[in-house]
Structure formats: structure tokens, C-alpha cells
Design an enzyme around this catalytic site. Sequence first.
Site, PDB file in Angstrom:
ATOM      1  CG  HIS A  73      14.242 -61.727 -14.023  1.00 11.45           C
ATOM      2  ND1 HIS A  73      15.059 -62.764 -14.199  1.00 11.45           N
ATOM      3  CD2 HIS A  73      12.873 -62.124 -13.891  1.00 11.45           C
ATOM      4  CE1 HIS A  73      14.066 -63.765 -14.395  1.00 11.45           C
ATOM      5  NE2 HIS A  73      12.792 -63.420 -14.219  1.00 11.45           N
ATOM      6  CG  ASP A 119      18.301 -63.323 -14.106  1.00 17.15           C
ATOM      7  OD1 ASP A 119      18.230 -62.551 -12.972  1.00 17.15           O
ATOM      8  OD2 ASP A 119      17.337 -63.381 -14.898  1.00 17.15           O
ATOM      9  N   GLY A 212       7.411 -73.398 -16.591  1.00 16.43           N
ATOM     10  CA  GLY A 212       8.080 -73.304 -15.420  1.00 16.43           C
ATOM     11  C   GLY A 212       7.685 -71.944 -14.915  1.00 16.43           C
ATOM     12  CB  SER A 214      10.985 -65.725 -13.072  1.00 19.27           C
ATOM     13  OG  SER A 214      11.058 -65.141 -14.443  1.00 19.27           O
ATOM     14  N   GLY A 215      13.136 -67.863 -11.837  1.00 23.17           N
ATOM     15  CA  GLY A 215      13.589 -68.189 -10.529  1.00 23.17           C
ATOM     16  C   GLY A 215      13.722 -69.697 -10.282  1.00 23.17           C
TER      17      GLY A 215
END
Length: 267
Positions: A73, A119, A212, A214-215
Amino acid sequence: MMKFVVFALFVVGAYGCGLPTFPPVVTRVVGGEDVRAHSWPWQISLQYNRQGEWRHTCGGTLISSQWVLTAAHCISSGREYRVAMGKHNLIETEGGVVFMGTANIVVHEKWNSLFIRNDIALIKLESPVTFSDSIMAACLPSAGFLLPHNEPCYVTGWGRISTGGPIADTLQQALLPVVDYATCTKRDWWGSMVKDTMVCAGGDGVVSGCNGDSGGPLNCQKADGVWEVHGIVSFGSGLSCNFPKKPTVFTQVSSYIDWISSTMVAY
């Protein structure tokens, strides 16, 4: 209907993997603390070009001299990306930092943005990076490995430091104990939203993946001291980042080891 939000948040050289030159300080951690500089040397900043200005969009994990692991995403078609390695503070000019363009970006062929399945994405750098004290590859778990309930792991990233709050300038770390699949899939937790290719961590209503990004990685330490990346920050509650019984949900890396290996060979 459950309200949720996607966080808009390997050939290993002589340095080995998962053993930073500057070990993270994890004896006394509060959610969202600044990390010790370069203690997570596989953490990268994925940045995109907006009218000539590079902007941080997601985190990611360096898993070899030329490959980065991130979330599907995080990738938008038509955007130009670069990977920043060796960063600690995003707004300061720092020594030892490497910025690298991308040769290939491979999003999982079964990525489903509606139900947030698969994802995961891999980014091939335009050339191999030279490892250093501040740039190093992460170790990955063995295929099929499952973390035990309450395993102490750490999420790292430059994401928001509170719900609706500012993005962090300095890399943050937060302790997120693992929530096992049986607990996370209870009706008053995430229920059927969570699949067995995901791993949950947190959910205490205090610390969450907002600390944190994304990713970015879920880092867990083995008994021999080596750090492995077991998760990729995927989604969390839309009610608030640290909503009780809505732990941060990560793509479970051990479920995709074969895909990671075959993709790296193919490209």
C-alpha cells in the site's frame, strides 16, 4: 462494519545481518522514544518526488545490498521513488547517508487493497549499496515461523507520534508485544479482518504502530542476539492509533519467504 485504516504511514556482506554495530537501547523503552542513532541500520525511508522535493512516505527494511522490503500500500503507480539509507533524523544533513533510486518495484501479484491482503512489496535498488556501521541488512525468519504470544518486539519508524499528531523527525522505536492469532482474531479484537499471513502486536491502548510507520519493520531479537524482521507495518484502527484491543497488524514475513526469494531471483 469495522472501521480501520491502512497506515499512510538478500546477499549479505561482511557485516552479516541483524547485528548492528550500535545495538539498540531496549532496556528501558517507552512508546515513541528516539532511538539510539544507527541502532536499526536496516531501517530505510521511502521517499517520493513531489514537484522536485523528496518527501518521506513510508518505512521499509533493507534485506540485502540491493533489495528493500516494504508494504504494497506504500506504492502508487506513476510516482518516482528513492530510498534513503543510514538516516536518523529526516530533516538534518547527516554523514554516511546513501540515497538510491529504484531499478524495479514489485508489488505482490495478489495484493488486495480492499481487504488488505498480501500487503507486501519489494524494491530493487538501482545498484548495490555498500554496507557500513549505519547501513546493514536485516535477517529474515525461516519460512512458516510463528512468534509466540507476548514476544517482545519493536516497531520502528518516522510515523506520527500520536493520533493525528506530527510526524517524527528522529527515528522512533516502541515496544510492541506480539498478540497471537487466536487472541487477535477474537470478535472484540480484529476478528476475521486478520488472516494467518498477518501478525498482530500491541493492543494495550497506549503504544501502537502510529509510533512506527507503514512498510516499516517489526524487529524481534533471537536468543543469540541477532535481530530478525518478522513484520511489515500494514494497518491499524481508524478510531485511534492506540485503540485498546486493536493492535497494529503487520504482514507476517515468514509467510512470504518463498515469494521474497523467487522475486529476488526473477528480477
